[in-house]
Scaffold this motif. Structure first.
Motif, PDB file in Angstrom:
ATOM      1  N   LEU A 234      -8.222  -0.013   0.538  1.00  0.00           N
ATOM      2  CA  LEU A 234      -7.024  -0.203   1.358  1.00  0.00           C
ATOM      3  C   LEU A 234      -6.312  -1.496   0.984  1.00  0.00           C
ATOM      4  O   LEU A 234      -5.076  -1.545   0.911  1.00  0.00           O
ATOM      5  CB  LEU A 234      -7.395  -0.203   2.843  1.00  0.00           C
ATOM      6  N   GLY A 235      -7.091  -2.553   0.761  1.00  0.00           N
ATOM      7  CA  GLY A 235      -6.495  -3.824   0.364  1.00  0.00           C
ATOM      8  C   GLY A 235      -5.754  -3.713  -0.966  1.00  0.00           C
ATOM      9  O   GLY A 235      -4.652  -4.248  -1.125  1.00  0.00           O
ATOM     10  N   MET A 236      -6.350  -2.996  -1.911  1.00  0.00           N
ATOM     11  CA  MET A 236      -5.704  -2.816  -3.206  1.00  0.00           C
ATOM     12  C   MET A 236      -4.464  -1.932  -3.094  1.00  0.00           C
ATOM     13  O   MET A 236      -3.450  -2.169  -3.759  1.00  0.00           O
ATOM     14  CB  MET A 236      -6.702  -2.214  -4.193  1.00  0.00           C
ATOM     15  N   PHE A 237      -4.530  -0.906  -2.244  1.00  0.00           N
ATOM     16  CA  PHE A 237      -3.358  -0.062  -2.028  1.00  0.00           C
ATOM     17  C   PHE A 237      -2.183  -0.883  -1.496  1.00  0.00           C
ATOM     18  O   PHE A 237      -1.045  -0.757  -1.966  1.00  0.00           O
ATOM     19  CB  PHE A 237      -3.681   1.065  -1.054  1.00  0.00           C
ATOM     20  N   VAL A 238      -2.454  -1.702  -0.500  1.00  0.00           N
ATOM     21  CA  VAL A 238      -1.396  -2.541   0.081  1.00  0.00           C
ATOM     22  C   VAL A 238      -0.878  -3.533  -0.950  1.00  0.00           C
ATOM     23  O   VAL A 238       0.338  -3.756  -1.073  1.00  0.00           O
ATOM     24  CB  VAL A 238      -1.924  -3.272   1.334  1.00  0.00           C
TER      25      VAL A 238
END
Length: 246
Positions: free
Chosen positions: A158-162
């Motif tokens: 999720l952090g990488m997606f954001v």
């Protein structure tokens, strides 16, 4: 009750109505995707699972993680699926206060922002994750089993997606700065060296501590900045007189 107080109450009522619609639509989408929560998590975990050594699996260190982690994926999916509706409700609330030229700009701006954010997520999933996970598994010390916790993996993803989604919004930021007259096109061009250094600094902060993933974020950021400069040529800065005329 004064006219100003009545106007404020009307705005608050309208805001509440918009927020209720956003929550109802998102809740409906959430319940619609819950039956597919497990397959959705399998899809999200595929880049890591494909890179793990033969016979190695992901683990759940928390008792309730096997239940709640797929639910988090379903919630994320519902949020992304209803994001166009959410942005429409926000636009409908602020539209009466916008100038006419701003109203003409908001629709292509929102559409391009959604497309670029989705492209950023797709780039992370299909291009960055396979390379990074293969690299990480290749440098795992001998005798160490790379058994990743499913909850920590989801937080990382999720952090990488954001991060990548926000990175792909750089052309929008460049165009807006030029369109609003905050920065001229010549100033944006002269800032190239600082942008390149800043791209690698940002990548070093928000990506895992390996050179490969940092390069995979910094290089697209610089390329997107250049694309933003090209797109900015199509827009003329709006002056104060033009705004007052609108």
């Amino acid at each position: 009750m004064t006219e100003q107080t009545q106007t404020l109450i009307e705005h608050l009522v309208e805001l509440r109505r918009r927020l209720v619609w956003i929550m109802l639509v998102m809740l409906a989408a959430f319940f619609a995707v819950i039956p597919f929560a497990q397959p959705l998590y399998t899809f999200v975990a595929q880049p890591l699972m494909a890179s793990l050594p033969q016979g190695t699996q992901m683990i759940a260190t928390d008792v309730i993680a096997p239940f709640f982690v797929p639910i988090k994926v379903a919630l994320m999916t519902a949020f992304l699926a209803t994001l166009p509706h959410t942005l429409y409700q926000i636009w409908a609330f602020v539209a009466p206060a916008l100038y006419q030229n701003e109203k003409r700009l908001i629709v292509p701006l929102v559409l391009s922002s959604l497309i670029l954010f989705a492209c950023g997520m797709a780039f992370a999933y299909f291009a960055v994750f396979p390379i990074v996970f293969r690299f990480l598994t290749s440098v795992t010390p001998q005798g160490v089993s790379m058994a990743t916790d499913i909850d920590k993996y989801l937080s990382f993803v999720l952090g990488m997606f954001v991060a990548f989604g926000a990175t792909f919004e750089v052309p929008i930021v460049v165009v807006l700065l030029h369109r609003m007259g905050v920065v001229s096109l010549a100033q944006l061009k002269s800032a190239r060296p600082y942008v390149i250094v800043g791209a690698f600094v940002v990548a070093a902060v928000i990506t895992p501590p390996d050179v490969l993933s940092q390069v995979l974020m910094a290089v697209p950021l610089v390329i997107l900045y250049e694309l933003g400069l090209l797109a900015a040529r199509l827009f003329k800065p709006v002056t104060r007189d033009e705004e007052e005329g609108e």
